[in-house]
Design an enzyme around this catalytic site. Structure first.
Site, PDB file in Angstrom:
ATOM      1  N   ARG A  82     -36.490 -78.478  74.376  1.00 52.73           N
ATOM      2  CA  ARG A  82     -35.825 -77.318  73.886  1.00 52.73           C
ATOM      3  C   ARG A  82     -36.445 -77.081  72.592  1.00 52.73           C
ATOM      4  O   ARG A  82     -36.554 -77.655  71.674  1.00 52.73           O
ATOM      5  CB  ARG A  82     -33.984 -77.479  73.473  1.00 52.73           C
ATOM      6  CG  ARG A  82     -33.375 -76.221  73.246  1.00 52.73           C
ATOM      7  CD  ARG A  82     -32.087 -76.565  72.728  1.00 52.73           C
ATOM      8  NE  ARG A  82     -31.292 -77.079  73.914  1.00 52.73           N
ATOM      9  CZ  ARG A  82     -29.885 -77.143  74.214  1.00 52.73           C
ATOM     10  NH1 ARG A  82     -29.478 -77.194  73.084  1.00 52.73           N
ATOM     11  NH2 ARG A  82     -29.489 -78.148  75.201  1.00 52.73           N
ATOM     12  N   SER A  85     -28.857 -73.564  76.183  1.00 49.90           N
ATOM     13  CA  SER A  85     -27.340 -73.647  76.168  1.00 49.90           C
ATOM     14  C   SER A  85     -26.803 -72.677  75.043  1.00 49.90           C
ATOM     15  O   SER A  85     -27.026 -71.428  75.126  1.00 49.90           O
ATOM     16  CB  SER A  85     -27.007 -74.980  75.662  1.00 49.90           C
ATOM     17  OG  SER A  85     -25.606 -75.318  75.530  1.00 49.90           O
ATOM     18  N   ASP A 143     -19.677 -71.321  76.377  1.00 51.11           N
ATOM     19  CA  ASP A 143     -20.877 -71.018  75.828  1.00 51.11           C
ATOM     20  C   ASP A 143     -21.774 -70.304  76.678  1.00 51.11           C
ATOM     21  O   ASP A 143     -21.511 -70.323  77.730  1.00 51.11           O
ATOM     22  CB  ASP A 143     -21.461 -72.259  75.093  1.00 51.11           C
ATOM     23  CG  ASP A 143     -21.910 -73.199  76.119  1.00 51.11           C
ATOM     24  OD1 ASP A 143     -21.343 -73.080  77.167  1.00 51.11           O
ATOM     25  OD2 ASP A 143     -22.810 -74.211  75.736  1.00 51.11           O
ATOM     26  N   ASP A 198     -24.310 -70.948  78.630  1.00 50.95           N
ATOM     27  CA  ASP A 198     -24.614 -71.419  80.077  1.00 50.95           C
ATOM     28  C   ASP A 198     -23.298 -72.179  80.654  1.00 50.95           C
ATOM     29  O   ASP A 198     -23.464 -72.564  81.657  1.00 50.95           O
ATOM     30  CB  ASP A 198     -25.615 -72.506  79.964  1.00 50.95           C
ATOM     31  CG  ASP A 198     -25.332 -73.835  79.289  1.00 50.95           C
ATOM     32  OD1 ASP A 198     -24.707 -73.586  78.310  1.00 50.95           O
ATOM     33  OD2 ASP A 198     -26.064 -74.940  79.621  1.00 50.95           O
ATOM     34  N   ASP A 222     -21.330 -74.557  80.070  1.00 49.53           N
ATOM     35  CA  ASP A 222     -20.715 -75.928  80.256  1.00 49.53           C
ATOM     36  C   ASP A 222     -20.023 -76.350  79.391  1.00 49.53           C
ATOM     37  O   ASP A 222     -19.235 -77.679  79.597  1.00 49.53           O
ATOM     38  CB  ASP A 222     -22.136 -76.828  80.213  1.00 49.53           C
ATOM     39  CG  ASP A 222     -22.930 -76.786  78.982  1.00 49.53           C
ATOM     40  OD1 ASP A 222     -22.750 -75.881  78.131  1.00 49.53           O
ATOM     41  OD2 ASP A 222     -24.030 -77.676  78.774  1.00 49.53           O
ATOM     42  N   ARG A 223     -19.569 -75.789  78.180  1.00 51.04           N
ATOM     43  CA  ARG A 223     -18.888 -75.967  77.380  1.00 51.04           C
ATOM     44  C   ARG A 223     -17.559 -74.865  77.389  1.00 51.04           C
ATOM     45  O   ARG A 223     -17.649 -73.809  77.921  1.00 51.04           O
ATOM     46  CB  ARG A 223     -19.409 -75.919  75.735  1.00 51.04           C
ATOM     47  CG  ARG A 223     -20.301 -77.080  75.557  1.00 51.04           C
ATOM     48  CD  ARG A 223     -20.964 -76.808  74.273  1.00 51.04           C
ATOM     49  NE  ARG A 223     -21.797 -78.075  73.555  1.00 51.04           N
ATOM     50  CZ  ARG A 223     -22.822 -78.344  73.931  1.00 51.04           C
ATOM     51  NH1 ARG A 223     -23.365 -77.536  74.785  1.00 51.04           N
ATOM     52  NH2 ARG A 223     -23.427 -79.376  73.548  1.00 51.04           N
ATOM     53  N   THR A 273     -23.315 -90.749  72.280  1.00 55.58           N
ATOM     54  CA  THR A 273     -23.117 -89.377  72.376  1.00 55.58           C
ATOM     55  C   THR A 273     -24.007 -88.777  73.370  1.00 55.58           C
ATOM     56  O   THR A 273     -25.283 -89.162  73.693  1.00 55.58           O
ATOM     57  CB  THR A 273     -23.431 -88.841  70.989  1.00 55.58           C
ATOM     58  OG1 THR A 273     -22.575 -89.520  70.114  1.00 55.58           O
ATOM     59  CG2 THR A 273     -23.137 -87.191  71.101  1.00 55.58           C
ATOM     60  N   LYS A 318     -20.934 -82.113  81.696  1.00 50.25           N
ATOM     61  CA  LYS A 318     -19.777 -81.071  81.376  1.00 50.25           C
ATOM     62  C   LYS A 318     -19.657 -79.990  81.916  1.00 50.25           C
ATOM     63  O   LYS A 318     -20.660 -79.403  82.355  1.00 50.25           O
ATOM     64  CB  LYS A 318     -20.068 -80.979  79.699  1.00 50.25           C
ATOM     65  CG  LYS A 318     -21.448 -80.533  79.264  1.00 50.25           C
ATOM     66  CD  LYS A 318     -21.205 -80.470  77.734  1.00 50.25           C
ATOM     67  CE  LYS A 318     -22.624 -79.876  77.236  1.00 50.25           C
ATOM     68  NZ  LYS A 318     -23.841 -81.067  77.497  1.00 50.25           N
TER      69      LYS A 318
END
Length: 607
Positions: free
Chosen positions: A66, A163, A321, A323, A325-326, A398, A436
């Site tokens: 990224r 993301s 968000d 993409d 996934d959140r 995490t 997620k």
């Protein structure tokens, strides 16, 4: 590029090494846009930036790649995507050749600038190695790519997305054959194979190959259909009661891909369709209405959604968000103001909903065969709940790469994973997707909210009832921006090089866990049970007043994050307000004593 040869000969930066790097780049890059950008920087004498972009290479890690888009090996561009894909493909052929050649690789992309092109270049690289590709023909949420890996039993998956990063960034996220993001040693091995396969074949640029190759297929329609068939398994209760709910809900995809996918999710659940935030409903890679396209930022990111909700009489807002996934959520209070639930509050509610829904349809499965997972920096609410209800709970490092892989191991042992989450508004509801997934968590939350509103209750009241039953779990998390890696190293070295601190201001520290080094003072052997991760700075302090504070760096953004939590037992006489005040004081002390923002030039989260 051939038409730039004359310009290449005129390059004189004053550094022969930099001149060579520039000319070498222009010799291999066939993208006119990045070559023109490079030459413009030469003309403007941006030599320091050029040197950084051309003499450094993006590090491939468990999060893949990224970075900012632009020329150079430190950036996301055609060259680095091709080189990465060549190395990744070679690694797949080395470790699981049969699976790679039979079932191939799934490749998806979001709606950012260059995402579709990067996905196509990755597909060409795989096809040239004889690896079939299931390349989506249109933008898709990241959870759909993760879902497709398991559905088609592919060797791996590639998702081109950054993301919720700023508009100039892009990324390359990798999933393994189990449908979860990669964990060590795959990241190190892939990185090594990339370095061993840097030479770009002329045919690597031939995107037209995708139109004729028998190794390319389009999974879009099939995955769309099957994803929503499987989503129906999460529908609990009477759809008619959901359709008749008096709850009006507003939704925003934050200029990302989520709109049409969330609409279909609501249809599957029988929910009334949401009010759209028109300015943000269609994909726009420039994210024109938000500084950061991240609903985790709270009210500053949800401002337009709140205005749309106010105008349409909505009581609840949900957001993805870019993409998808959140998932974020806000609710209107009695005073008319908006309460934005933090990631731990949503995780507490969704985890309880997952437990209630599963038990209502599977009453005979014993609780000791059920489990939930959370990241170690997330709230301990699910742990407290598990101690009362008798299901299993585990905390992991995490990142969903750790939680999903742990979940898969437990599933192989015959356990049922109900839910996993991290405080940064990432939720894995069930196991349709081993990552997620905001597209599935959204309708689950909306359906439960509809049920509550039909009963004259609210999400806030529901959360309060959970705290009454399992104890208050109040968290206060945020971050500071730091664009200078040496400064980050200085901050964390000061906390460990001369012995770990025993106090933070007036607060006594009773335990220290250092995941970076594998140290944990709470165990006799002083070894952490969590995997050691030298690539990430992470220190956790337990205090004698029951509070816990963690400092860690982000793997994808220039942030130092902090997490604090205070817990009170059920029926405690301490009010939420008193506990929150105590936590704020500890949080402020932690920041001023250990991070020292002014001294180190750290920039606090805005808004």
């Amino acid at each position: 590029m051939q038409d730039l040869t004359a310009k290449e000969a005129d390059i004189k930066t004053g550094s022969s090494k930099l001149d060579d790097e520039i000319q070498s780049w222009l010799a291999i890059d066939r993208n006119e846009s990045t070559c023109a950008q490079l030459l413009s920087m030469v003309k403007e004498r941006q030599y320091t930036q050029l040197e950084a972009m051309l003499t450094n290479r993006m590090a491939f890690g468990t999060a893949g790649l990224r970075a900012r888009m632009g020329p150079g090996y430190a950036c996301m561009n055609d060259v680095t995507v091709i080189q990465t894909s060549q190395g990744f493909g070679k690694y797949l052929l080395e470790v699981q050749e049969s699976l790679a050649k039979e079932n191939g690789v799934a490749i998806g992309f979001d709606a950012r600038h260059n995402s579709a092109r990067f996905a196509k270049l990755a597909a060409v690289a795989m096809i040239r190695l004889g690896i079939p590709v299931h390349l989506f023909s249109d933008y898709t949420p990241t959870p759909f790519l993760a879902y497709s890996v398991r559905k088609y039993k592919t060797a791996a998956g590639i998702m081109v997305t950054a993301s919720h990063n700023p508009k100039d960034d892009n990324g390359y996220k990798v999933f393994w054959s189990n449908g979860a993001q990669i964990i060590p040693p795959h990241d190190r091995n892939i990185a090594q194979h990339i370095l061993e396969n840097l030479e770009i074949h002329p045919e690597a640029w031939n995107i037209d190959l995708l139109g004729t190759s028998k190794l390319r297929s389009d999974p879009y329609a099939d995955i769309f259909s099957n994803y929503y068939k499987d989503l129906e398994n999460y529908v609990v209760g009477d759809k008619n009661s959901l359709a008749s709910s008096n709850l009006k809900l507003t939704y925003t995809p934050m200029h990302g891909v989520g709109q049409k996918f969330m609409k279909q999710s609501f249809t599957v659940f029988g929910l009334n369709q949401f009010v759209s935030v028109l300015e943000q409903s269609e994909p726009d890679p420039d994210f024109p209405t938000v500084t950061f396209p991240n609903p985790e930022e709270g009210k500053s990111a949800l401002d337009l959604a709140m205005k749309a909700a106010d105008a349409n009489g909505s009581n609840v807002i949900i957001a993805n968000d870019p993409d998808a996934d959140r998932l974020a959520c806000a609710e209107r209070s009695e005073s008319g103001s908006w309460r934005v639930f933090n990631g731990n509050e949503l995780g507490s509610m969704l985890g309880t909903i997952a437990y209630e829904n599963f038990k209502s349809t599977n009453p005979n499965i014993p609780n000791e065969k059920l489990y939930m997972v959370a990241s170690t920096v997330s709230s301990k609410f699910l742990k407290s709940m598990s101690q009362q209800e008798g299901f299993l709970f585990e905390e992991c490092l995490t990142g969903f790469k750790w939680m999903a892989n742990y979940a898969l191991r437990k599933m192989a042992e015959g356990y049922t994973c109900l839910f996993a989450y991290e405080e940064s508004i990432g939720y894995m509801y069930g196991t349709n997707v081993m990552d997620k997934d905001g597209i599935s968590a959204g309708p689950v939350l909306a359906a439960y909210a509809s049920k509550l509103y039909n009963q004259g209750s609210t999400l806030s009241q529901y959360l309060h009832s959970l705290y009454s039953k399992y104890g208050y779990h109040i968290s206060n998390d945020s971050y500071y921006l730091c664009y200078d890696p040496p400064t980050i190293q200085t901050i964390f070295r000061a906390l460990r090089d001369n012995g770990y601190p025993t106090h933070c201001g007036k607060y006594k520290i009773i335990n220290v866990r250092d995941v970076t080094t594998g140290y944990d003072s709470s165990f006799e052997d002083k070894k952490s049970v969590l995997p050691t991760d030298p690539s990430c700075q992470m220190l956790t302090f337990s205090f004698d007043n029951g509070c816990v504070g963690t400092l860690r760096t982000s793997g994808t953004e220039p942030k130092i994050k902090y997490y604090t939590e205070i817990i009170s037992p059920p029926q405690s006489e301490s009010s939420r307000e008193v506990l929150a005040e105590q936590l704020v004081d500890l949080k402020n002390t932690l920041i001023e004593t250990f991070l020292q923002p002014e001294k180190h030039g750290l920039k606090a989260k805005s808004g």
